[in-house]
Scaffold this active site. Structure first.
Site, PDB file in Angstrom:
ATOM      1  N   LYS A  49      30.783  55.095  17.884  1.00 16.25           N
ATOM      2  CA  LYS A  49      31.425  56.231  17.214  1.00 16.25           C
ATOM      3  C   LYS A  49      30.475  57.420  17.132  1.00 16.25           C
ATOM      4  CE  LYS A  49      33.865  57.309  12.860  1.00 16.25           C
ATOM      5  NZ  LYS A  49      34.256  56.774  11.533  1.00 16.25           N
TER       6      LYS A  49
ATOM      7  N   SER B  58      39.183  56.799  10.253  1.00 15.92           N
ATOM      8  CA  SER B  58      38.664  57.842  11.132  1.00 15.92           C
ATOM      9  C   SER B  58      38.079  57.313  12.447  1.00 15.92           C
ATOM     10  CB  SER B  58      37.565  58.632  10.403  1.00 15.92           C
ATOM     11  OG  SER B  58      36.440  57.817  10.139  1.00 15.92           O
TER      12      SER B  58
ATOM     13  N   SER C 116      38.140  53.584   7.190  1.00 12.22           N
ATOM     14  CA  SER C 116      37.973  54.163   8.528  1.00 12.22           C
ATOM     15  C   SER C 116      37.747  53.151   9.642  1.00 12.22           C
ATOM     16  CB  SER C 116      36.818  55.175   8.523  1.00 12.22           C
ATOM     17  OG  SER C 116      37.182  56.323   7.808  1.00 12.22           O
TER      18      SER C 116
END
Length: 528
Positions: free
Chosen positions: A219, A296, A320
């Protein structure tokens, strides 16, 4: 006459000011009354379920952009933000007087620090022991971490061939009118270099671990050498990183093949995964490209769900990891706070955020956890933790005899019928595998929700204070609004949220004296 006119004007201004203040207190501001004393409480006491649904405005496109501008104005600061906070019950904790000490970092272990070891693959070790916990594949067949390792050792394929295939698949997934946008940064030369080194190790019979040559996505909220740490923005990370986050270092040491950087909701601050800025674009759900992935950690979940990589790394402060994994049909783990080092990741929401893996099956999650967990000298909050017991070898049977699973029925069913029906089928399957289903109650869930929102919004807005001043116009509107709302919370709100955190930790400690885990739906619905 001039003096009289000035006095009249002054009186008029004062009267209008008093009237507006009265309106604010009555209809918008927090309604202060007599404070209610909160006793220490325990999980065994009768519980009133008070978790509620709240209807807040739904804005998109131009309306959302204008709302972001308005909320930064005096009108937004004095009227709109207080109204939003009141309508979402964010002033709840102000009504109480709590005697609990605040908990700022939810550390749970006070013993000596321990060392962490890499999972190594010895000559005589077999990989098949991790397969028994996996269900038979239905439809698309995901390749697991063990599948990659076995294929390399048997000569069925090589890391070089896999790297070329993955890079080609990612390029194909971003073609057409509905690109997946799972990866936002890829250095093909670096990927091929790492693949060649891994292939050489296998040729020489010295793979570093089960993860050697296994493709992985990271990420864009973790530092990775040669890549930009943009956190989903267009204004951060202008220079490429020169060092890795600790989690990335562990993956490199294990030989993992870092394919590139995955997409995310800007600054990790939303649950949809929407990120329309020019450097990212919104990730699409591989199961329906007209749907969001959730956020997210949108790109990481979508990359695993699309079969591009068997392992991707994300972060989680308020769902997330869990939300996109659920909506994309994959598996994740948000470990205990401090268990996995956060070193090398910006402190967007430092006391609630954790780094974790996303995989296609539970056995891969166990392997990734075994590798990533453990103390790190660069992350003091995680130094004192119990030894890392290897989870993967425990997945060696289908019986759950003796495992006590707690279910808070009213909370479990506080969801859409289609969600509840699926989750109840899971409960039935667990019961058939001899697990004990234990009814429980969890006190003060509404207070816990408010405490979490106050904490994460306060911490995020504090971290972004300078960015809002210098680059607010470049932020996505939803992030700008969330940050503005968080900036209007007070130190009293934050302190009381940490007192409430102490209470909820105590409640859960009591509950976990009677059950091994608590089972709930992740989301109350799968659409917006």
């Amino acid at each position: 006459g001039i003096v009289s006119l000035g006095v009249e004007r002054m009186i008029f201004i004062v009267v209008v000011g008093v009237f507006l203040h009265w309106l604010w207190r009555k209809f918008i501001g927090s309604r202060r009354g007599q404070l209610l004393d909160k006793p220490e409480g325990n999980a065994a006491a009768p519980v009133n379920y008070e978790l509620q649904d709240y209807a807040l405005p739904r804005l998109t496109g131009t309306l959302l952009a204008w709302a972001a501008r308005l909320i930064d104005s005096v009108v937004g600061k004095w009227f709109i933000i207080p109204s939003i906070l009141r309508r979402s019950n964010m002033f709840l904790l102000r009504s109480f007087r709590m005697q609990n000490a605040p908990t700022f970092h939810p550390l749970v272990f006070k013993g000596p620090a321990t060392s962490c070891t890499t999972i190594r693959l010895s000559d005589g070790e077999t990989n098949k022991g991790d397969e028994s916990g996996r269900a038979e594949p239905i439809g698309f067949c995901f390749a697991s971490i063990v599948d990659y390792s076995d294929a390399y050792r048997s000569g069925k394929t090589t890391p070089v061939a896999v790297a070329e295939s993955v890079l080609h698949a990612i390029a194909n997934s971003d073609e057409g009118s509905k690109p997946l946008r799972t990866f936002v940064q890829i250095n093909e030369d670096e990927v091929k270099r790492m693949a060649a080194e891994s292939a050489k190790r296998f040729q020489e019979g010295r793979p570093l671990s089960l993860f050697d040559g296994v493709p992985v996505g990271i990420k864009e909220q973790l530092a990775v050498q040669l890549y930009h740490l943009r956190c989903g923005t267009v204004f951060m990370g202008n220079e490429a990183c020169t060092d890795d986050a600790t989690v990335v270092k562990k993956l490199r040491a294990a030989g993992a093949l870092i394919i590139g950087i995955t997409n995310l909701h800007e600054l990790g601050s939303g649950t949809l995964g929407s990120n329309p800025n020019c450097l990212h674009g919104t990730s699409r759900n591989p199961y329906n490209t007209d749907h969001y992935t959730g956020g997210s950690s949108s790109g990481s979940a979508a990359a695993v769900a699309a079969g591009l990589v068997p392992l991707a790394i994300g972060t989680d402060g308020g769902g997330s990891l869990r939300i996109p994994s659920t909506l994309c049909g994959v598996v994740t783990l948000k470990a205990t706070y401090g268990r996995i080092s956060n070193a090398g990741s910006p402190v967007l929401s430092g006391t609630v955020s954790s780094i974790g893996p996303i995989c296609s099956c539970v056995s891969d999650i166990a392997l990734a956890y075994d590798l990533l967990a453990g103390p790190d000298p660069h992350y003091p909050l995680g130094l004192c933790q119990p030894p890392v017991e290897k989870c993967a070898p425990l997945l060696n049977g289908s019986s759950l005899s003796g495992v006590k699973i707690g279910i808070y029925s009213v909370y479990f069913k506080h969801a859409d019928k289609n969600v509840v029906d699926v989750c109840e089928r899971v409960v039935q399957q667990l019961s058939e595998q001899e697990a004990d289903i234990i009814p429980i109650e969890i006190p003060e869930l509404e207070e816990a929700r408010v405490a979490h929102m106050v904490t994460i919004l306060s911490e995020m807005s504090t971290f972004l204070r300078k960015e809002r001043e210098e680059n607010g116009a470049l932020m996505n509107p939803d992030v700008r609004i969330a940050s503005a709302i968080g900036s209007e919370l007070t130190t009293v709100d934050y302190l009381m949220a940490q007192q409430q955190r102490t209470r909820n930790i105590n409640f859960l400690n009591d509950i976990f004296n009677t059950v091994d885990c608590i089972l709930t739906p992740v989301l109350c619905r799968t659409y917006m």
